[in-house]
Design a protein around this motif. Structure first.
Motif, mmCIF file in Angstrom:
data_model
loop_
_atom_site.group_PDB
_atom_site.id
_atom_site.type_symbol
_atom_site.label_atom_id
_atom_site.label_comp_id
_atom_site.label_asym_id
_atom_site.label_seq_id
_atom_site.Cartn_x
_atom_site.Cartn_y
_atom_site.Cartn_z
ATOM 1 N N LEU A 107 0.829 -1.203 0.000
ATOM 2 C CA LEU A 107 0.000 0.000 0.000
ATOM 3 C C LEU A 107 0.866 1.256 0.000
ATOM 4 O O LEU A 107 0.590 2.217 -0.743
ATOM 5 N N LEU A 108 1.921 1.266 0.792
ATOM 6 C CA LEU A 108 2.813 2.425 0.821
ATOM 7 C C LEU A 108 3.528 2.611 -0.513
ATOM 8 O O LEU A 108 3.741 3.736 -0.966
ATOM 9 N N LEU A 109 3.892 1.517 -1.166
ATOM 10 C CA LEU A 109 4.594 1.601 -2.444
ATOM 11 C C LEU A 109 3.665 2.020 -3.583
ATOM 12 O O LEU A 109 4.109 2.624 -4.563
ATOM 13 N N LEU A 110 2.383 1.707 -3.464
ATOM 14 C CA LEU A 110 1.436 2.109 -4.510
ATOM 15 C C LEU A 110 1.279 3.627 -4.565
ATOM 16 O O LEU A 110 1.089 4.198 -5.639
ATOM 17 N N GLU A 111 1.367 4.277 -3.407
ATOM 18 C CA GLU A 111 1.232 5.733 -3.346
ATOM 19 C C GLU A 111 2.285 6.297 -2.393
ATOM 20 O O GLU A 111 1.955 6.763 -1.298
ATOM 21 N N PRO A 112 3.543 6.261 -2.796
ATOM 22 C CA PRO A 112 4.630 6.635 -1.882
ATOM 23 C C PRO A 112 4.619 8.094 -1.446
ATOM 24 O O PRO A 112 5.182 8.432 -0.407
ATOM 25 N N ALA A 113 4.008 8.961 -2.229
ATOM 26 C CA ALA A 113 4.005 10.387 -1.885
ATOM 27 C C ALA A 113 2.808 10.783 -1.027
ATOM 28 O O ALA A 113 2.750 11.898 -0.517
ATOM 29 N N LEU A 144 13.142 0.550 6.514
ATOM 30 C CA LEU A 144 12.396 0.410 5.266
ATOM 31 C C LEU A 144 11.392 1.541 5.067
ATOM 32 O O LEU A 144 10.898 1.740 3.959
ATOM 33 N N ILE A 145 11.062 2.249 6.143
ATOM 34 C CA ILE A 145 10.234 3.457 6.062
ATOM 35 C C ILE A 145 10.858 4.513 6.965
ATOM 36 O O ILE A 145 11.654 4.189 7.859
ATOM 37 N N PRO A 151 7.813 5.244 2.373
ATOM 38 C CA PRO A 151 8.702 4.118 2.063
ATOM 39 C C PRO A 151 10.097 4.577 1.646
ATOM 40 O O PRO A 151 10.238 5.583 0.949
ATOM 41 N N MET A 152 11.093 3.846 2.084
ATOM 42 C CA MET A 152 12.462 4.067 1.636
ATOM 43 C C MET A 152 12.607 3.339 0.300
ATOM 44 O O MET A 152 12.607 2.100 0.244
ATOM 45 N N ILE A 153 12.667 4.128 -0.755
ATOM 46 C CA ILE A 153 12.712 3.578 -2.119
ATOM 47 C C ILE A 153 14.155 3.562 -2.604
ATOM 48 O O ILE A 153 14.873 4.543 -2.446
ATOM 49 N N ALA A 308 -0.648 5.171 -14.402
ATOM 50 C CA ALA A 308 -0.805 3.766 -13.961
ATOM 51 C C ALA A 308 -0.184 3.540 -12.597
ATOM 52 O O ALA A 308 -0.666 2.703 -11.829
ATOM 53 N N GLY A 309 0.881 4.264 -12.284
ATOM 54 C CA GLY A 309 1.533 4.077 -10.994
ATOM 55 C C GLY A 309 2.961 4.548 -11.039
ATOM 56 O O GLY A 309 3.570 4.655 -12.104
ATOM 57 N N PRO A 310 3.549 4.854 -9.866
ATOM 58 C CA PRO A 310 4.914 5.391 -9.807
ATOM 59 C C PRO A 310 5.978 4.303 -9.927
ATOM 60 O O PRO A 310 5.713 3.122 -9.687
#
Length: 313
Positions: A107-113, A144-145, A151-153, A308-310
């Motif tokens: 969920l965090l990766l789907l909308e990291p901002a 990791l966050i 999230p730490m990307i 579509a996604g980041p």
């Protein structure tokens, strides 16, 4: 400095990190020169993931995982051994060991901002705030966050990729992506969810064919067998009954897998020129990441359409 029994001296340069995932290796460490006249670069981290260890070994780099493993290679020096742990094991266990932690990570990766909170995440996932809070604590402890729950990307992506798996089932054929006529009876039985794909649960096209549809730099034949995520095991059994099992993998008409997380089949993308609803780019990327060679090369050169996604890898 390391001093060998023969009196040789080797300068050592230490690079300290909290977590080393495969992407960190590919984008930073492998840019180091690594020549024999250079200091021995030793990566010291609280955790070095298994995928990162393999890449480091292949590239000839040295590292110390503080959980208890040392790998040193330089000129005539080679050490690869378990050593006493220098970092106590976390009492709360691996960061993404449980289903709730994996759901929160996705969920965090789907909308990291997007700003996140424990209660908002719990409502979205239909989980208890206490279980979400525990999952976030584990991820924060593993770096990791951050403190704002962002999230730490790409570290969180690669950590999730290490746990991204499901059992494939090869089918003799696959249903037709139509919403009317006699075929629609079979489609309804298989819970394809072709109508209003963005708001319904159904099959989600993923892996090679989906990546190509999103513009990833890979070649896919027009007759490449599609890979789908399906909502549950009951759909797998029904698909085997209605479409039949493939004689072997090479002659398959399609491959289906039960989605590792429910959100894969509940949050799909319908592109105007594609017949099938697609899994979100995050989940397609997680599929590609399972291939340490071809998949990672594709991910390096792929940025999905913004709508579509980041890109989080």
């Amino acid at each position: 400095m390391l001093i060998s029994p023969g009196g040789g001296r080797t300068l050592v340069q230490v690079k300290r990190m909290s977590l080393v995932a495969a992407e960190a290796v590919g984008r930073t460490l492998l840019q180091q020169d690594g020549g024999t006249n250079e200091p021995l670069l030793v990566l010291v981290a609280d955790r070095v993931t298994e995928a990162a260890r393999q890449l480091l070994r292949e590239a000839g780099f040295s590292w110390l995982d503080l959980r208890g493993h040392l790998h040193l290679v330089h000129a005539e020096l080679f050490i690869d051994a378990d050593v006493p742990k220098l970092k106590a094991a976390s009492a709360i266990g691996p960061a993404l060991a449980g289903r709730v932690s994996q759901e929160v990570a996705a969920l965090l990766l789907l909308e990291p901002a997007r700003p996140a909170s424990v209660r908002q995440i719990a409502r979205t996932l239909d989980r208890s705030p206490s279980s979400v809070s525990q999952a976030l604590t584990k991820m924060r402890s593993a770096a990791l966050i951050d403190d704002q729950l962002k999230p730490m990307i790409p570290h969180l992506f690669w950590e999730l990729a290490e746990r991204w798996q499901s059992v494939p089932t090869d089918l003799h054929g696959h249903p037709a992506p139509v919403t009317s006529g006699e075929v629609s009876v079979v489609n309804e039985a298989l819970r394809l969810g072709l109508a209003n794909a963005g708001a319904t649960i159904g099959w989600a096209l993923s892996d090679t064919v989906a990546a190509a549809a999103y513009g990833a730099p890979l070649a896919a034949r027009s007759d490449h067998p599609p890979d789908f995520y399906v909502p549950d095991q009951a759909v797998v059994r029904r698909a085997l009954h209605l479409l039949g099992p493939a004689a072997n993998h090479e002659t398959r008409g399609a491959t289906i897998r039960v989605a590792p997380l429910a959100m894969v089949c509940a949050s799909r993308v319908k592109l105007a020129d594609e017949a099938w609803p697609l899994a979100r780019p995050l989940f397609v990327a997680l599929d590609l990441a399972r291939d340490p060679d071809r998949g990672r090369a594709v991910l390096d050169g792929w940025t999905p359409p913004p709508e579509a996604g980041p890109r989080v890898w």
